[in-house]
Scaffold this active site. Structure first.
Site, short mmCIF file in Angstrom:
data_model
loop_
_atom_site.label_atom_id
_atom_site.label_comp_id
_atom_site.label_asym_id
_atom_site.label_seq_id
_atom_site.Cartn_x
_atom_site.Cartn_y
_atom_site.Cartn_z
N ASP A 189 -76.12 -1.14 9.27
CA ASP A 189 -75.61 -1.92 10.12
C ASP A 189 -75.57 -0.99 11.67
OD1 ASP A 189 -74.21 -4.74 11.25
OD2 ASP A 189 -72.82 -2.45 11.73
N ASN A 197 -74.30 -4.88 23.05
CA ASN A 197 -75.23 -6.62 23.87
C ASN A 197 -74.11 -7.55 25.31
OD1 ASN A 197 -77.20 -7.22 22.28
ND2 ASN A 197 -75.95 -7.87 21.04
N GLU A 233 -77.23 -7.34 12.60
CA GLU A 233 -77.53 -6.20 13.43
C GLU A 233 -77.88 -5.36 12.26
OE1 GLU A 233 -73.53 -6.70 13.66
OE2 GLU A 233 -75.15 -8.08 14.62
#
Length: 314
Positions: A189, A197, A233
């Site tokens: 992860d 982001n 992700e």
């Protein structure tokens, strides 16, 4: 006219047959012909003559006539016991039966040659159609395989998607159960990806996902290893034959490779670059265990890695 589809050997055959037939027709009037006294031109047209109007002294006895036929060019052909007779409106000319047989044989030979040629053309056309069908079938097979790969691939990263992951996981679990060998599951992860982001925008976030996927792809290049985008992700790797120690070593190597990629992360609480946390689980399938249970173990290990500070394998 010779068709453009006819190959040179058969063109030569047709040409030879045409020349032979032309020669026979050219020699037809002179071939042992016998001229008979012409009929009276003041009488009716040739098609109106009656057989009994042809007397013996005219060279065409009534009792030898077997058949008659008038062609489009105006000739009247009469089949007799002594040969074939042709009337041109002025005189009869008869041909011996041996010469008629020769013409018949030439005609039959030409018909057979044309039939064989047509058969050969049909066979070639059939072979060409089979070749085209085989080609199109292969192209369709390749296209279907390509579509199948696309249906199993994640559009962004190019790794396998969740659907393909579920299929391969079950297959590898059954294989490990049958062979009684370990199967390792590693879940990775990206740390603080939402913050990434927010700081750099979603396009840059997608680019970071692609780069991490490239690192994972390089790490799972061994035959049998499998990598997929698990969701968002997260990524999952299957390492057949890896015991817990080997699986943790793989996970640590992957974590270091991602950090070495040095993708800038301006909002990470862990490092100045993009890092990943990993959870590892490995076991030999036994009665009562399942692939989903193995994944749950890896997910729990990932949670511990996150709780312990991220950028680590557990």
């Amino acid at each position: 006219m010779l068709s453009s589809e006819v190959d040179p050997p058969h063109r030569a055959l047709l040409a030879a047959f045409g020349c032979t037939l032309a020669l026979v027709l050219a020699l037809l009037p002179a071939a042992r012909a016998q001229t008979i006294n012409p009929l009276d031109p003041s009488k009716m047209a040739v098609t109106q003559y009656k057989i009994d109007g042809w007397q013996t002294e005219q060279g065409l006895p009534q009792n030898t006539v077997q058949s008659m036929y008038q062609t489009r060019d105006g000739y009247l052909w009469v089949g007799t016991g002594g040969g074939l007779a042709r009337f041109d409106g002025i005189r009869f000319t008869t041909f011996e039966s041996s010469f008629v047989a020769l013409v018949t044989l030439v005609t039959l030979a030409g018909a057979v040659s044309l039939f064989q040629l047509r058969t050969l053309q049909l066979r070639r056309r059939h072979a060409e159609m089979e070749r085209l069908i085989a080609t199109k079938t292969e192209e369709l097979k390749v296209a279907n395989e390509h579509l199948s790969r696309l249906s199993f691939a994640d559009a962004l990263t190019g790794l396998a998607n969740r659907r393909r992951l579920d299929e391969v996981l079950e297959t590898e679990w059954r294989r490990a159960s049958r062979l009684q060998t370990p199967l390792a599951v590693v879940i990775a992860d990206i740390d603080a990806f939402k913050a990434y982001n927010d700081a750099r925008g979603h396009p840059e976030g997608d680019n970071a996902l692609v780069q991490v996927a490239d690192v994972i792809r390089d790490a799972t290049s061994r035959a049998g290893d499998f990598a997929a985008r698990y969701g968002g992700e997260e990524f999952m790797m299957l390492i057949p034959g890896a015991d817990p120690s080997a699986a943790r070593a793989f996970a640590e190597s992957l974590r270091q490779a991602c950090e070495d990629r040095a993708i800038p992360h301006p909002a990470s609480p862990v490092a100045t670059v993009v890092t990943i946390s990993l959870g590892v689980a490995s076991r030999v399938p036994v009665a009562g265990s399942s692939a989903s249970g193995l994944v749950a173990e890896a997910d729990a290990a990932l949670y511990r890695a996150k709780q312990e500070g991220r950028n680590r394998a557990r």
